[in-house]
Design a protein around this motif. Structure first.
Motif, mmCIF file in Angstrom:
data_model
loop_
_atom_site.group_PDB
_atom_site.id
_atom_site.type_symbol
_atom_site.label_atom_id
_atom_site.label_comp_id
_atom_site.label_asym_id
_atom_site.label_seq_id
_atom_site.Cartn_x
_atom_site.Cartn_y
_atom_site.Cartn_z
ATOM 1 N N ILE A 1 0.834 -1.202 0.000
ATOM 2 C CA ILE A 1 0.000 0.000 0.000
ATOM 3 C C ILE A 1 0.871 1.257 0.000
ATOM 4 O O ILE A 1 0.611 2.211 -0.748
ATOM 5 N N VAL A 2 1.905 1.262 0.820
ATOM 6 C CA VAL A 2 2.803 2.420 0.878
ATOM 7 C C VAL A 2 3.508 2.608 -0.469
ATOM 8 O O VAL A 2 3.591 3.732 -0.982
ATOM 9 N N LEU A 3 4.007 1.537 -1.052
ATOM 10 C CA LEU A 3 4.677 1.643 -2.356
ATOM 11 C C LEU A 3 3.714 2.107 -3.448
ATOM 12 O O LEU A 3 4.081 2.921 -4.298
ATOM 13 N N ALA A 4 2.494 1.602 -3.425
ATOM 14 C CA ALA A 4 1.502 2.030 -4.415
ATOM 15 C C ALA A 4 1.196 3.517 -4.252
ATOM 16 O O ALA A 4 1.061 4.242 -5.239
ATOM 17 N N GLY A 5 1.105 3.977 -3.009
ATOM 18 C CA GLY A 5 0.874 5.392 -2.766
ATOM 19 C C GLY A 5 2.017 6.254 -3.266
ATOM 20 O O GLY A 5 1.797 7.314 -3.863
ATOM 21 N N LEU A 6 3.237 5.813 -3.037
ATOM 22 C CA LEU A 6 4.400 6.565 -3.527
ATOM 23 C C LEU A 6 4.441 6.612 -5.052
ATOM 24 O O LEU A 6 4.728 7.660 -5.638
ATOM 25 N N ILE A 7 4.156 5.487 -5.678
ATOM 26 C CA ILE A 7 4.154 5.452 -7.143
ATOM 27 C C ILE A 7 3.062 6.350 -7.696
ATOM 28 O O ILE A 7 3.273 7.112 -8.644
ATOM 29 N N PHE A 8 1.881 6.319 -7.088
ATOM 30 C CA PHE A 8 0.771 7.179 -7.516
ATOM 31 C C PHE A 8 1.154 8.649 -7.362
ATOM 32 O O PHE A 8 0.922 9.467 -8.254
ATOM 33 N N TYR A 9 1.774 9.006 -6.240
ATOM 34 C CA TYR A 9 2.209 10.374 -5.995
ATOM 35 C C TYR A 9 3.241 10.810 -7.033
ATOM 36 O O TYR A 9 3.182 11.934 -7.548
ATOM 37 N N LEU A 10 4.171 9.930 -7.376
ATOM 38 C CA LEU A 10 5.169 10.267 -8.383
ATOM 39 C C LEU A 10 4.547 10.495 -9.756
ATOM 40 O O LEU A 10 4.950 11.403 -10.491
ATOM 41 N N PHE A 11 3.554 9.696 -10.112
ATOM 42 C CA PHE A 11 2.873 9.896 -11.389
ATOM 43 C C PHE A 11 2.132 11.227 -11.402
ATOM 44 O O PHE A 11 2.132 11.941 -12.412
ATOM 45 N N LEU A 12 1.495 11.586 -10.282
ATOM 46 C CA LEU A 12 0.814 12.878 -10.219
ATOM 47 C C LEU A 12 1.805 14.032 -10.358
ATOM 48 O O LEU A 12 1.545 15.013 -11.063
ATOM 49 N N MET A 13 2.942 13.929 -9.676
ATOM 50 C CA MET A 13 3.948 14.983 -9.759
ATOM 51 C C MET A 13 4.512 15.082 -11.171
ATOM 52 O O MET A 13 4.735 16.176 -11.688
ATOM 53 N N ASP A 14 4.719 13.952 -11.826
ATOM 54 C CA ASP A 14 5.222 13.956 -13.197
ATOM 55 C C ASP A 14 4.229 14.640 -14.125
ATOM 56 O O ASP A 14 4.611 15.426 -14.995
ATOM 57 N N LYS B 1 2.028 16.945 -13.300
ATOM 58 C CA LYS B 1 2.044 18.385 -13.022
ATOM 59 C C LYS B 1 3.284 19.047 -13.607
ATOM 60 O O LYS B 1 3.209 20.152 -14.148
ATOM 61 N N VAL B 2 4.431 18.384 -13.515
ATOM 62 C CA VAL B 2 5.666 18.949 -14.055
ATOM 63 C C VAL B 2 5.578 19.065 -15.571
ATOM 64 O O VAL B 2 5.984 20.080 -16.155
ATOM 65 N N LYS B 3 5.035 18.051 -16.228
ATOM 66 C CA LYS B 3 4.881 18.121 -17.684
ATOM 67 C C LYS B 3 3.964 19.262 -18.085
ATOM 68 O O LYS B 3 4.206 19.965 -19.063
ATOM 69 N N LYS B 4 2.896 19.462 -17.314
ATOM 70 C CA LYS B 4 1.962 20.546 -17.588
ATOM 71 C C LYS B 4 2.660 21.900 -17.440
ATOM 72 O O LYS B 4 2.500 22.793 -18.273
ATOM 73 N N LEU B 5 3.451 22.057 -16.380
ATOM 74 C CA LEU B 5 4.184 23.308 -16.168
ATOM 75 C C LEU B 5 5.246 23.530 -17.244
ATOM 76 O O LEU B 5 5.453 24.658 -17.701
ATOM 77 N N GLU B 6 5.923 22.463 -17.665
ATOM 78 C CA GLU B 6 6.919 22.591 -18.728
ATOM 79 C C GLU B 6 6.271 23.023 -20.033
ATOM 80 O O GLU B 6 6.805 23.865 -20.758
ATOM 81 N N LYS B 7 5.116 22.464 -20.325
ATOM 82 C CA LYS B 7 4.404 22.843 -21.544
ATOM 83 C C LYS B 7 3.966 24.300 -21.462
ATOM 84 O O LYS B 7 4.098 25.056 -22.430
ATOM 85 N N LEU B 8 3.471 24.713 -20.313
ATOM 86 C CA LEU B 8 3.054 26.100 -20.126
ATOM 87 C C LEU B 8 4.238 27.047 -20.279
ATOM 88 O O LEU B 8 4.132 28.097 -20.930
ATOM 89 N N LEU B 9 5.370 26.679 -19.732
ATOM 90 C CA LEU B 9 6.577 27.502 -19.841
ATOM 91 C C LEU B 9 7.060 27.597 -21.288
ATOM 92 O O LEU B 9 7.425 28.673 -21.764
ATOM 93 N N SER B 10 7.034 26.477 -21.993
ATOM 94 C CA SER B 10 7.479 26.505 -23.385
ATOM 95 C C SER B 10 6.512 27.319 -24.248
ATOM 96 O O SER B 10 6.931 28.020 -25.176
ATOM 97 N N ASP B 11 5.225 27.265 -23.944
ATOM 98 C CA ASP B 11 4.253 28.067 -24.693
ATOM 99 C C ASP B 11 4.482 29.569 -24.447
ATOM 100 O O ASP B 11 4.396 30.380 -25.368
#
Length: 77
Positions: free
Chosen positions: A46-59, A61-71
């Motif tokens: 459960i802890v590992l699944a939560g960490l993996i889920f959190y990392l996917f969410l952060m990834d 968000k980062v991709k969204k911010l990178e796209k916004l910055l490049s635009d």
């Protein structure tokens, strides 16, 4: 620099196996005998699944911010 750190950490982990390795794990045997080892395994999963889920969410968000910055950079050029 990063290669040296990785090498040092690798050496540390591989050398600690001999130091911390035990022939018998009494606590694990007791947990297995009482059926509680499954609870421990489930909690770890459960802890590992939560960490993996959190990392996917952060990834995401980062991709969204990178796209916004490049635009914004394209608009200013």
């Amino acid at each position: 620099m990063n290669k040296c750190i990785a090498l040092a950490l690798g050496f540390l982990f591989t050398s600690s196996i001999k130091v911390f390795g035990q022939d018998q794990a009494a606590m694990a045997d007791n947990l297995r005998a009482e059926g509680k080892i499954y609870v421990v395994v489930i909690m770890i999963l459960i802890v590992l699944a939560g960490l993996i889920f959190y990392l996917f969410l952060m990834d995401k968000k980062v991709k969204k911010l990178e796209k916004l910055l490049s635009d914004k950079k394209k608009q200013t050029n």
